[in-house]
Design a protein around this motif. Structure first.
Motif, PDB file in Angstrom:
ATOM      1  N   TYR A 101       0.835  -1.197   0.000  1.00 13.39           N
ATOM      2  CA  TYR A 101       0.000   0.000   0.000  1.00 13.39           C
ATOM      3  C   TYR A 101       0.877   1.257   0.000  1.00 13.39           C
ATOM      4  O   TYR A 101       0.603   2.220  -0.718  1.00 13.39           O
TER       5      TYR A 101
ATOM      6  N   ASP B 195       2.341   1.740  -3.596  1.00  9.21           N
ATOM      7  CA  ASP B 195       1.422   1.507  -4.718  1.00  9.21           C
ATOM      8  C   ASP B 195       1.710   2.413  -5.916  1.00  9.21           C
ATOM      9  O   ASP B 195       1.413   2.054  -7.045  1.00  9.21           O
ATOM     10  N   LYS B 196       2.365   3.543  -5.697  1.00 10.85           N
ATOM     11  CA  LYS B 196       2.728   4.417  -6.820  1.00 10.85           C
ATOM     12  C   LYS B 196       3.670   3.688  -7.783  1.00 10.85           C
ATOM     13  O   LYS B 196       3.591   3.879  -8.996  1.00 10.85           O
TER      14      LYS B 196
ATOM     15  N   ARG C  84       1.555   1.826 -10.102  1.00 14.30           N
ATOM     16  CA  ARG C  84       0.822   2.724 -11.019  1.00 14.30           C
ATOM     17  C   ARG C  84       1.732   3.277 -12.112  1.00 14.30           C
ATOM     18  O   ARG C  84       1.266   3.635 -13.188  1.00 14.30           O
TER      19      ARG C  84
ATOM     20  N   GLU D 175      -3.314  -6.008 -17.333  1.00 13.71           N
ATOM     21  CA  GLU D 175      -3.553  -4.661 -16.826  1.00 13.71           C
ATOM     22  C   GLU D 175      -3.182  -4.646 -15.349  1.00 13.71           C
ATOM     23  O   GLU D 175      -3.556  -5.551 -14.595  1.00 13.71           O
TER      24      GLU D 175
ATOM     25  N   THR E 183      -5.719  -2.453  -9.617  1.00 18.40           N
ATOM     26  CA  THR E 183      -5.861  -1.281  -8.759  1.00 18.40           C
ATOM     27  C   THR E 183      -6.558  -1.721  -7.479  1.00 18.40           C
ATOM     28  O   THR E 183      -7.264  -2.720  -7.456  1.00 18.40           O
ATOM     29  N   GLY E 184      -6.328  -0.988  -6.438  1.00 26.03           N
ATOM     30  CA  GLY E 184      -6.914  -1.341  -5.150  1.00 26.03           C
ATOM     31  C   GLY E 184      -5.976  -2.249  -4.371  1.00 26.03           C
ATOM     32  O   GLY E 184      -5.320  -3.126  -4.930  1.00 26.03           O
ATOM     33  N   SER E 185      -5.918  -2.035  -3.065  1.00 21.84           N
ATOM     34  CA  SER E 185      -4.976  -2.746  -2.203  1.00 21.84           C
ATOM     35  C   SER E 185      -5.141  -4.256  -2.255  1.00 21.84           C
ATOM     36  O   SER E 185      -4.156  -4.992  -2.342  1.00 21.84           O
TER      37      SER E 185
ATOM     38  N   ILE F  43      -3.967  -5.702  -5.698  1.00 23.04           N
ATOM     39  CA  ILE F  43      -2.503  -5.643  -5.806  1.00 23.04           C
ATOM     40  C   ILE F  43      -1.876  -6.709  -4.911  1.00 23.04           C
ATOM     41  O   ILE F  43      -0.960  -7.418  -5.318  1.00 23.04           O
TER      42      ILE F  43
END
Length: 195
Positions: A32, A35-36, A39, A158, A161-163, A166
């Motif tokens: 968390y 997470d960047k 992304r 793809e 997204t979301g904790s 991931i």
């Protein structure tokens, strides 16, 4: 339960026992926080890059102690994306016995070179600058370089997204990476330990 008989294992017991209050996993918390990094994956096939980041977060120095534990002979692991074909490559450095021709090597002053040493936890200690004020060292390592088997990493079309998503995908990647690393490194460690 940890699989300490293998070169690499995931220490889920410690991870869950030491998670922050209200969370289930230290690793999930670290994912968390990073997470960047996920992304920012820009490639058309994010599988290798996602797995590489999942590994980096699960190991030191980001996680200390790490989720991915390793045999004391393992000094370093680097996982990268090949510029040649886009697959994942591994670079693993292991502590090795000194080769026989160097067994009695001496410094220019006639003192014997020292070797790696184990600490109280049977882990090889690094050599610091203060150590060099007292002794000279001749350290031997084995370096394994290879491409992980193509098509073994989970296919990611793809980036999730979301904790929770991931976390699930990262754990799946770690399972495959631990399997692939153990497959290649275990026989080498067995040979080093037998000699």
């Amino acid at each position: 339960m940890a699989e300490k008989t293998k070169p690499f294992w995931l220490d889920w017991d410690y991870d869950r026992r030491n998670a922050d209050t209200g969370t289930k996993s230290r690793y999930g918390n670290y994912l968390y926080q990073h997470d960047k990094s996920f992304r920012d994956i820009w490639t058309d096939d994010p599988s290798v890059e996602f797995a590489r980041i999942a590994w980096r977060v699960a190991t030191g120095p980001i996680m200390s102690p790490p989720l991915v534990r390793s045999h004391p002979r393992i000094m370093d692991v680097s996982l990268t994306r090949s510029d040649w074909n886009g697959e994942m490559t591994a670079d693993v450095r292991l502590v090795s016995h000194r080769p026989q021709p160097l067994g009695n090597a001496k410094t220019a002053d006639g003192a014997y070179y020292r070797d790696y040493r184990l600490n109280a936890w049977d882990e090889y200690e690094g050599i610091g600058e203060d150590d060099l004020t007292r002794s000279s060292y001749l350290l031997t390592e084995v370096r394994l370089l290879w491409q992980l088997p193509a098509g073994k990493l989970p296919t990611i079309t793809e980036v999730p997204t979301g904790s929770d998503a991931i976390f699930r995908q990262a754990v799946e990647c770690l399972d495959v990476l631990v399997w692939a690393l153990n497959r290649e490194v275990a026989p080498v460690i067995e040979q080093l330990e037998a000699s």
